[in-house]
Write a protein that holds these residues in place. Sequence first.
Motif, mmCIF file in Angstrom:
data_model
loop_
_atom_site.group_PDB
_atom_site.id
_atom_site.type_symbol
_atom_site.label_atom_id
_atom_site.label_comp_id
_atom_site.label_asym_id
_atom_site.label_seq_id
_atom_site.Cartn_x
_atom_site.Cartn_y
_atom_site.Cartn_z
ATOM 1 N N UNK A 1 0.836 -1.199 0.000
ATOM 2 C CA UNK A 1 0.000 0.000 0.000
ATOM 3 C C UNK A 1 0.870 1.247 0.000
ATOM 4 N N UNK A 2 0.627 2.120 -0.968
ATOM 5 C CA UNK A 2 1.353 3.384 -1.058
ATOM 6 C C UNK A 2 0.458 4.532 -0.594
ATOM 7 N N UNK B 1 -5.202 -4.087 -8.445
ATOM 8 C CA UNK B 1 -4.778 -2.800 -7.894
ATOM 9 C C UNK B 1 -6.029 -2.095 -7.406
ATOM 10 N N UNK B 2 -6.033 -1.677 -6.161
ATOM 11 C CA UNK B 2 -7.211 -1.053 -5.562
ATOM 12 C C UNK B 2 -6.912 0.413 -5.257
ATOM 13 N N UNK B 3 -7.734 1.299 -5.828
ATOM 14 C CA UNK B 3 -7.669 2.716 -5.479
ATOM 15 C C UNK B 3 -8.522 2.916 -4.231
ATOM 16 N N UNK C 1 -3.423 0.355 -3.309
ATOM 17 C CA UNK C 1 -2.885 -0.924 -2.838
ATOM 18 C C UNK C 1 -2.729 -1.887 -4.006
ATOM 19 N N UNK C 2 -1.533 -2.454 -4.111
ATOM 20 C CA UNK C 2 -1.258 -3.519 -5.074
ATOM 21 C C UNK C 2 -1.401 -4.859 -4.354
ATOM 22 N N UNK C 3 -2.132 -5.785 -4.959
ATOM 23 C CA UNK C 3 -2.215 -7.144 -4.451
ATOM 24 C C UNK C 3 -1.500 -8.060 -5.449
ATOM 25 N N UNK D 1 8.832 -3.696 -8.987
ATOM 26 C CA UNK D 1 7.797 -3.760 -10.009
ATOM 27 C C UNK D 1 6.777 -2.632 -9.897
ATOM 28 N N UNK D 2 6.713 -1.985 -8.743
ATOM 29 C CA UNK D 2 5.792 -0.858 -8.587
ATOM 30 C C UNK D 2 6.534 0.477 -8.695
#
Length: 559
Positions: free
Chosen positions: A118-119, A164-166, A173-175, A186-187
């Motif tokens: 999560x960023x 990817x969830x906004x 958040x990348x899952x 990779x992100x």
Amino acid sequence: MHTCVLQRARPMVAFLIGASFLGLACGDSAPEEAPADGAPATTTSPTPGGTAVVGVAAGSTTLLPPLAAAALDFDLSGLLYLALNYATWEDGGLVYHEAHPLALARGWTLDEEAASLTYRLDSSRSWSDGQPVTAADVAFTYDLLADTALALPLSSSTERIDSLVVVNDTTVTFFFERSYPGMLFDTGVGIIPEHVYGSVPREEMRGLPGYDDPDGSGLVVSGPFRLASWRPTERIILERNDTFADPPLLDRVVFRVMTEETTRLAELRSGGIDLSQVNSFLAAVDLEADPEIDVRRIPQRGYDYIAWNPNGHPAFGDPRVRRALSTALDREALVAALDLTEFGEPAYGPYGSLFPDLATQAPDTPVFDRERAIRLLEEAGWLDADGDGVREREGLTLEFELATTAGNSRRETAVQMVQSQLAQVGVRANIRVEEFQTLLGRVISRDYESALLGWQVGLDPDISMFWSDPDGPFNVVGYDSPEVRTLIDSAQAQSTYTDAATYWREAGERIASDHPYAFLWFFDMPVAVGARLQGVQISALGFGPAMVRWWIPELLRRR
């Protein structure tokens, strides 16, 4: 909550780490005049202002990070667009820094058990047109990367992202399908603005400097520089982005495209350019003796190879022939003749000393054995029955085109020496020298027979982009090994780089034993810096990341 699900595609394409080693490039309008020799600087500390000129051997193909393919593409796009994270190279590995001035995120949370990352975006970040950078831009960029119809160079970054969830405007958040060491890597692709490119038809995205902006001067960016002029075969000019929170010191950086290295180095000596990568190692040694020029090194980031394309010549489909051709090459002699001894080392596989724990040895092939090469060719049925010096089999001669890039003195010299060494085992290589972008396009589309080219060594040991997918564009020889794919999958399944190392090393050794390339040499990449330019820092990441701190003393600035 908006969820953007990335449709994972296989095969996914991985990025080209470096097809053209950064040459450097030019100015807009008339060049500024240099001050008289010996003119004193007015200050010994950095002050804003001035223009630096960099000489490059080839232009950029694009300025948008998801579309980048060549080395200059990555360098320029990294100055124009920020990624979520930022890393430096320390003690043989990447170190990621939270809340870095050159990152979009102010921090992140990595949950290995949930395989999520999560960023938290810095809400003060904005695009150069005043629009805020949001999580929607992140989702748009990664959805673009995952588009299988585009097959972008960096699309392998999405291969292990399930969704990817906004969460909100400043949280994404990348899952992942599972936790693995390269999740931050990779992100780390540069993010582009959805409000600019979201309405662009996907088939029109490739190569765009800016949509509806052929010149590119209105490019909407988030990084420390803006685009002032886009003439990719002549010059590319970046100017300070004054809307950036911590803007660069220089007013402008001009990239002049000069294909001939002799021209670039003459300009460097005369003060016409301030920095250039040097392809000729003899020239680098000569420059080191010049008190007005400082020669630095990007350590072990490059390697050259000869790709044997089975689609170009049927002989290359036989591993005995590939092994013979590789064995016929005296790498030690080539390294010495190219003045590489001080700068490089022979290569026998995909890993060199940048990753000492993975460095590939020559598992079943001597360094150089001309007699064994001849025996292998004879075992494969290639004989010189008519005594003309060229082997043949079933009416087909062992003769092929060996292409390389124009303006790269190292490669132009190397192909002539390779031609001579192959002739001694009854193989005829016909040299073809052509412009970099043209040859790169032919090689990626596999419209070639053999080619002496080079990649930059990636800063992550993952080599799947070249060797896992036989249909991937950067698997330029169509290499297909189930054993190697299994090893790569096993390496990617590990939770730490240490656990993955055994599998990467075994994959490298297996690739080396199959000889899809004749791996030639790994080398440091010399960078020559003129006396005017200050603040230049060189690491395994190159010189681009430190460009924001470059400066020129006031009285030495071009007018």
